[in-house]
Design a protein around this motif. Sequence first.
Motif, PDB file in Angstrom:
ATOM      1  N   ASN A 235       4.937   4.169  -7.040  1.00 42.18           N
ATOM      2  CA  ASN A 235       4.183   4.162  -5.946  1.00 42.18           C
ATOM      3  C   ASN A 235       4.919   4.633  -4.742  1.00 42.18           C
ATOM      4  N   ILE A 236       5.595   4.218  -4.319  1.00 41.90           N
ATOM      5  CA  ILE A 236       5.895   4.696  -2.933  1.00 41.90           C
ATOM      6  C   ILE A 236       7.140   4.117  -2.750  1.00 41.90           C
ATOM      7  N   GLU A 237       8.035   4.939  -1.423  1.00 43.71           N
ATOM      8  CA  GLU A 237       9.951   4.757  -1.591  1.00 43.71           C
ATOM      9  C   GLU A 237       9.873   4.200  -0.136  1.00 43.71           C
ATOM     10  N   PHE A 238      10.697   3.188  -0.238  1.00 47.72           N
ATOM     11  CA  PHE A 238      10.646   2.664   0.883  1.00 47.72           C
ATOM     12  C   PHE A 238      12.717   1.861   1.206  1.00 47.72           C
ATOM     13  N   GLY A 239      12.637   2.635   2.872  1.00 51.55           N
ATOM     14  CA  GLY A 239      14.383   1.681   2.306  1.00 51.55           C
ATOM     15  C   GLY A 239      14.134   1.159   4.211  1.00 51.55           C
ATOM     16  N   ILE A 240      15.013   0.176   4.387  1.00 54.66           N
ATOM     17  CA  ILE A 240      15.428   0.192   5.831  1.00 54.66           C
ATOM     18  C   ILE A 240      16.530   0.864   5.913  1.00 54.66           C
ATOM     19  N   HIS A 241      17.212   1.081   6.984  1.00 55.27           N
ATOM     20  CA  HIS A 241      18.181   1.422   7.337  1.00 55.27           C
ATOM     21  C   HIS A 241      18.427   1.655   8.926  1.00 55.27           C
ATOM     22  N   ALA A 242      19.873   0.972   9.560  1.00 43.72           N
ATOM     23  CA  ALA A 242      19.646   1.022  10.636  1.00 43.72           C
ATOM     24  C   ALA A 242      19.160   0.730  11.657  1.00 43.72           C
ATOM     25  N   GLY A 243      18.112  -0.057  11.649  1.00 40.67           N
ATOM     26  CA  GLY A 243      16.726  -0.992  12.019  1.00 40.67           C
ATOM     27  C   GLY A 243      15.558  -0.641  12.397  1.00 40.67           C
ATOM     28  N   ILE A 244      15.714   0.620  11.008  1.00 37.96           N
ATOM     29  CA  ILE A 244      14.080   2.253  11.263  1.00 37.96           C
ATOM     30  C   ILE A 244      14.312   1.625   9.164  1.00 37.96           C
ATOM     31  N   ALA A 245      12.828   1.106   9.042  1.00 40.69           N
ATOM     32  CA  ALA A 245      12.010   1.129   7.982  1.00 40.69           C
ATOM     33  C   ALA A 245      11.548   2.312   7.976  1.00 40.69           C
ATOM     34  N   LYS A 246      11.420   2.519   6.444  1.00 42.62           N
ATOM     35  CA  LYS A 246      10.346   3.954   6.683  1.00 42.62           C
ATOM     36  C   LYS A 246       9.830   3.724   4.911  1.00 42.62           C
ATOM     37  N   LEU A 247       8.460   3.923   5.688  1.00 34.54           N
ATOM     38  CA  LEU A 247       7.923   3.917   4.237  1.00 34.54           C
ATOM     39  C   LEU A 247       7.066   5.317   3.682  1.00 34.54           C
ATOM     40  N   THR A 248       7.042   5.621   2.535  1.00 35.23           N
ATOM     41  CA  THR A 248       6.869   6.953   2.013  1.00 35.23           C
ATOM     42  C   THR A 248       5.573   7.054   0.950  1.00 35.23           C
ATOM     43  N   LEU A 249       4.534   7.201   1.429  1.00 34.42           N
ATOM     44  CA  LEU A 249       3.371   6.651  -0.103  1.00 34.42           C
ATOM     45  C   LEU A 249       3.495   8.115  -0.688  1.00 34.42           C
ATOM     46  N   ASN A 250       4.240   7.530  -1.637  1.00 35.02           N
ATOM     47  CA  ASN A 250       4.410   8.835  -2.496  1.00 35.02           C
ATOM     48  C   ASN A 250       3.651   8.819  -4.318  1.00 35.02           C
ATOM     49  N   ARG A 251       2.377   9.289  -4.242  1.00 31.44           N
ATOM     50  CA  ARG A 251       2.422   9.654  -5.013  1.00 31.44           C
ATOM     51  C   ARG A 251       1.220  10.892  -5.100  1.00 31.44           C
ATOM     52  N   PRO A 252       2.371  12.389  -4.900  1.00 29.41           N
ATOM     53  CA  PRO A 252       2.232  13.145  -4.473  1.00 29.41           C
ATOM     54  C   PRO A 252       0.872  14.247  -5.028  1.00 29.41           C
ATOM     55  N   ASP A 253       0.897  14.096  -6.365  1.00 27.74           N
ATOM     56  CA  ASP A 253      -0.002  14.793  -7.176  1.00 27.74           C
ATOM     57  C   ASP A 253      -1.475  14.548  -7.240  1.00 27.74           C
ATOM     58  N   LYS A 254      -1.710  13.267  -6.714  1.00 24.04           N
ATOM     59  CA  LYS A 254      -3.111  12.702  -6.700  1.00 24.04           C
ATOM     60  C   LYS A 254      -3.230  12.064  -4.536  1.00 24.04           C
ATOM     61  N   LEU A 255      -2.349  12.799  -3.810  1.00 28.90           N
ATOM     62  CA  LEU A 255      -2.883  13.101  -2.507  1.00 28.90           C
ATOM     63  C   LEU A 255      -2.072  11.810  -1.661  1.00 28.90           C
ATOM     64  N   ASN A 256      -1.647  11.215  -2.410  1.00 24.84           N
ATOM     65  CA  ASN A 256      -1.037   9.750  -2.092  1.00 24.84           C
ATOM     66  C   ASN A 256      -2.470   8.771  -2.395  1.00 24.84           C
ATOM     67  N   SER A 257      -3.007   9.116  -3.120  1.00 25.99           N
ATOM     68  CA  SER A 257      -4.329   8.155  -2.631  1.00 25.99           C
ATOM     69  C   SER A 257      -4.086   6.551  -3.652  1.00 25.99           C
ATOM     70  N   PHE A 258      -4.720   5.231  -2.690  1.00 30.96           N
ATOM     71  CA  PHE A 258      -4.676   4.787  -3.177  1.00 30.96           C
ATOM     72  C   PHE A 258      -5.217   3.942  -4.264  1.00 30.96           C
ATOM     73  N   THR A 259      -3.911   2.819  -5.404  1.00 28.21           N
ATOM     74  CA  THR A 259      -4.016   2.643  -6.275  1.00 28.21           C
ATOM     75  C   THR A 259      -4.369   0.985  -6.026  1.00 28.21           C
ATOM     76  N   GLN A 260      -4.558   0.162  -6.576  1.00 29.67           N
ATOM     77  CA  GLN A 260      -4.164  -1.445  -6.672  1.00 29.67           C
ATOM     78  C   GLN A 260      -3.238  -1.394  -6.694  1.00 29.67           C
ATOM     79  N   ALA A 261      -2.293  -0.751  -7.902  1.00 22.67           N
ATOM     80  CA  ALA A 261      -0.416  -1.037  -8.246  1.00 22.67           C
ATOM     81  C   ALA A 261       0.225  -0.653  -6.340  1.00 22.67           C
TER      82      ALA A 261
END
Length: 263
Positions: free
Chosen positions: A5-31
Amino acid sequence: MTYENIEFGIHAGIAKLTLNRPDKLNSFTQAMHLEVRAAFDQIRADGTVRVLLITGAGRGFCAGQDLSDRAVAPGSAPVDLGDSVERFYAPLVLAIRTLPMPVICAVNGVAAGAGASIALACDIVLAAQSASFVQAFCRLGLVPDTGGTWHLPRLIGHARATGLAMLGEKLTADRAEEWGLIWKALPDDALQAEALAMAQHFAGAPTLGLAYTKRALQQSWSNTLPEQLALEGQMMRELGSSHDYREGVDAFVNKRTPHFRGA
């Protein structure tokens, strides 16, 4: 961990977190909440991370709660929304606010409900000019949660916060910048590049000092002036013995580029 449900990675000191449920406008579920929580745990455990960048996939940043994940059928027992706030949304806001590093939010589209509140909990908010902020809670007979009632009046004042919270009108990114709700509105095609450039800047910055600055600004809302002056003095005492301060002074005196460790 494998994220769905997200994309997440760490590179060169930067953590990037992308909410990734684009078909639901990235709305939150418990998962999705559990995956975001795991990402924050990873950030805290990884000593190389100096900055967190949060954004959304697709055409929206975050539409808040996925109502189908806790749907209320006519005649059914009520859902305990307070439990959802206490278990998921409140811990998420506190995780953002207490993370000892800058948190950048790149709002790439609509930020509605809890999605808007999550964005406003971040330290620096950049938004695409096509993006908008909507306090949609009033349309459901609810109160702005996820820190919305705390952040809104502090960022834009009581009158504007009340209007947004009670009317649920869409606020454009340009107007949000004009009101001081966000740091900057940018052309859509420039948002991600500028957000990444800012993250790269912070990845090489004196992170410890920035973490103290973040905490001092937050505590200023509840401190008296004498208490805040005392806090500043204590922080300066501690930071004055840090590697980054010594490195910064030496680089300034010798006219060279500093190499901060974030400690």
